[in-house]
Design a protein around this motif. Structure first.
Motif, mmCIF file in Angstrom:
data_model
loop_
_atom_site.group_PDB
_atom_site.id
_atom_site.type_symbol
_atom_site.label_atom_id
_atom_site.label_comp_id
_atom_site.label_asym_id
_atom_site.label_seq_id
_atom_site.Cartn_x
_atom_site.Cartn_y
_atom_site.Cartn_z
ATOM 1 N N LEU A 83 0.829 -1.212 0.000
ATOM 2 C CA LEU A 83 0.000 0.000 0.000
ATOM 3 C C LEU A 83 0.862 1.260 0.000
ATOM 4 O O LEU A 83 0.573 2.212 -0.729
ATOM 5 N N GLU A 84 1.904 1.263 0.821
ATOM 6 C CA GLU A 84 2.803 2.422 0.870
ATOM 7 C C GLU A 84 3.493 2.625 -0.477
ATOM 8 O O GLU A 84 3.638 3.760 -0.950
ATOM 9 N N ALA A 85 3.907 1.538 -1.091
ATOM 10 C CA ALA A 85 4.592 1.634 -2.383
ATOM 11 C C ALA A 85 3.643 2.142 -3.463
ATOM 12 O O ALA A 85 4.036 2.944 -4.315
ATOM 13 N N LYS A 86 2.383 1.704 -3.429
ATOM 14 C CA LYS A 86 1.399 2.196 -4.399
ATOM 15 C C LYS A 86 1.187 3.694 -4.224
ATOM 16 O O LYS A 86 1.101 4.436 -5.209
ATOM 17 N N HIS A 87 1.111 4.124 -2.985
ATOM 18 C CA HIS A 87 0.940 5.551 -2.699
ATOM 19 C C HIS A 87 2.141 6.349 -3.215
ATOM 20 O O HIS A 87 1.980 7.418 -3.821
ATOM 21 N N GLU A 88 3.321 5.807 -3.004
ATOM 22 C CA GLU A 88 4.546 6.470 -3.474
ATOM 23 C C GLU A 88 4.542 6.590 -4.997
ATOM 24 O O GLU A 88 4.916 7.627 -5.552
ATOM 25 N N VAL A 89 4.110 5.544 -5.687
ATOM 26 C CA VAL A 89 4.052 5.580 -7.152
ATOM 27 C C VAL A 89 3.082 6.665 -7.608
ATOM 28 O O VAL A 89 3.381 7.429 -8.542
ATOM 29 N N LYS A 90 1.941 6.770 -6.953
ATOM 30 C CA LYS A 90 0.969 7.811 -7.310
ATOM 31 C C LYS A 90 1.565 9.207 -7.130
ATOM 32 O O LYS A 90 1.382 10.083 -7.973
ATOM 33 N N GLU A 91 2.268 9.399 -6.010
ATOM 34 C CA GLU A 91 2.892 10.706 -5.753
ATOM 35 C C GLU A 91 3.941 11.020 -6.818
ATOM 36 O O GLU A 91 4.008 12.141 -7.321
ATOM 37 N N ARG A 92 4.763 10.035 -7.138
ATOM 38 C CA ARG A 92 5.814 10.244 -8.143
ATOM 39 C C ARG A 92 5.217 10.526 -9.524
ATOM 40 O O ARG A 92 5.741 11.332 -10.275
ATOM 41 N N ASN A 109 13.318 14.351 -16.440
ATOM 42 C CA ASN A 109 14.177 13.166 -16.341
ATOM 43 C C ASN A 109 14.361 12.718 -14.898
ATOM 44 O O ASN A 109 14.348 11.516 -14.602
ATOM 45 N N LYS A 110 14.544 13.671 -14.001
ATOM 46 C CA LYS A 110 14.709 13.346 -12.588
ATOM 47 C C LYS A 110 13.444 12.670 -12.046
ATOM 48 O O LYS A 110 13.508 11.667 -11.342
ATOM 49 N N ARG A 111 12.281 13.206 -12.417
ATOM 50 C CA ARG A 111 11.010 12.635 -11.952
ATOM 51 C C ARG A 111 10.762 11.248 -12.551
ATOM 52 O O ARG A 111 10.224 10.364 -11.898
ATOM 53 N N LYS A 112 11.176 11.063 -13.808
ATOM 54 C CA LYS A 112 11.038 9.744 -14.435
ATOM 55 C C LYS A 112 11.877 8.709 -13.692
ATOM 56 O O LYS A 112 11.434 7.585 -13.464
ATOM 57 N N ASP A 113 13.095 9.099 -13.324
ATOM 58 C CA ASP A 113 13.969 8.183 -12.590
ATOM 59 C C ASP A 113 13.365 7.815 -11.237
ATOM 60 O O ASP A 113 13.379 6.649 -10.838
ATOM 61 N N LYS A 114 12.833 8.814 -10.547
ATOM 62 C CA LYS A 114 12.229 8.546 -9.236
ATOM 63 C C LYS A 114 10.982 7.674 -9.374
ATOM 64 O O LYS A 114 10.739 6.792 -8.548
ATOM 65 N N LEU A 115 10.207 7.904 -10.415
ATOM 66 C CA LEU A 115 9.025 7.081 -10.651
ATOM 67 C C LEU A 115 9.434 5.640 -10.941
ATOM 68 O O LEU A 115 8.832 4.699 -10.412
ATOM 69 N N ALA A 116 10.460 5.463 -11.745
ATOM 70 C CA ALA A 116 10.939 4.109 -12.056
ATOM 71 C C ALA A 116 11.416 3.401 -10.788
ATOM 72 O O ALA A 116 11.133 2.208 -10.584
ATOM 73 N N GLU A 117 12.107 4.131 -9.924
ATOM 74 C CA GLU A 117 12.576 3.558 -8.660
ATOM 75 C C GLU A 117 11.388 3.155 -7.781
ATOM 76 O O GLU A 117 11.383 2.077 -7.191
ATOM 77 N N SER A 118 10.375 3.997 -7.721
ATOM 78 C CA SER A 118 9.187 3.686 -6.922
ATOM 79 C C SER A 118 8.439 2.487 -7.478
ATOM 80 O O SER A 118 7.943 1.645 -6.728
ATOM 81 N N LYS A 120 9.796 0.034 -9.101
ATOM 82 C CA LYS A 120 10.619 -1.132 -8.777
ATOM 83 C C LYS A 120 10.354 -1.567 -7.332
ATOM 84 O O LYS A 120 10.200 -2.759 -7.056
ATOM 85 N N GLU A 121 10.296 -0.611 -6.414
ATOM 86 C CA GLU A 121 10.019 -0.930 -5.017
ATOM 87 C C GLU A 121 8.628 -1.550 -4.860
ATOM 88 O O GLU A 121 8.445 -2.482 -4.075
ATOM 89 N N LEU A 122 7.662 -1.044 -5.622
ATOM 90 C CA LEU A 122 6.320 -1.620 -5.596
ATOM 91 C C LEU A 122 6.364 -3.063 -6.072
ATOM 92 O O LEU A 122 5.755 -3.947 -5.450
ATOM 93 N N GLN A 123 7.071 -3.319 -7.166
ATOM 94 C CA GLN A 123 7.145 -4.685 -7.682
ATOM 95 C C GLN A 123 7.805 -5.617 -6.668
ATOM 96 O O GLN A 123 7.367 -6.743 -6.481
ATOM 97 N N GLU A 124 8.851 -5.133 -6.006
ATOM 98 C CA GLU A 124 9.523 -5.942 -4.987
ATOM 99 C C GLU A 124 8.568 -6.253 -3.833
ATOM 100 O O GLU A 124 8.553 -7.374 -3.312
ATOM 101 N N ALA A 125 7.772 -5.265 -3.426
ATOM 102 C CA ALA A 125 6.807 -5.482 -2.346
ATOM 103 C C ALA A 125 5.736 -6.479 -2.773
ATOM 104 O O ALA A 125 5.335 -7.350 -1.990
#
Length: 134
Positions: A83-92, A109-118, A120-125
């Protein structure tokens, strides 16, 4: 008090690493049993290396897991991480949308990188949650 901070960090690191190590050493175990096995493996490694401080911290972590760990509690923790990771993806995604409206390529570009990282964290969760549902 200065002794407690490193001790607490050691205990926390041991608890966080235990599920990872448990998967490698005991593929049939899941949940709290896997967590306990991982900590026991780390205790043996600490004994082998003669690292008494690490061993003491891991033994404390093992007691905590033994006393407080429940499979339902672990599942709830994993669900909360999703749930936290989904929220983070929405924010990004919202941040990226704003940057795209402004048209600043560097920020985009910076925001795209942060979104991709989020993502990835969602997928790991999600993977961690699915892995223990099997």
């Amino acid at each position: 008090m200065k002794f407690l901070a490193p001790f607490a960090m050691l205990t926390l690191c041991g608890m966080m690493a235990a599920p990872v190590m448990a998967d490698e050493d005991a593929p049939g175990l899941t949940g709290c049993a896997a967590k306990k096995q991982g900590i026991m493996n780390q205790i043996e490694q600490a004994k082998t290396r003669g690292n008494a401080d690490q061993q003491a911290g891991l033994e404390t972590a093992l007691r905590e897991v033994t006393e407080h760990c429940t499979d339902a509690g672990l599942k709830k923790e994993r669900e909360n991480k999703v749930l936290e990771a989904k929220h983070e993806v929405k924010e990004r995604q919202a941040d990226l949308d704003k940057a795209m409206k402004k048209g600043d390529p560097e920020k985009i570009n910076k925001r795209k990188d942060k979104l991709a990282e989020s993502r990835k964290e969602l997928q790991e969760a999600l993977d961690a949650l699915d892995e223990n549902d099997k």
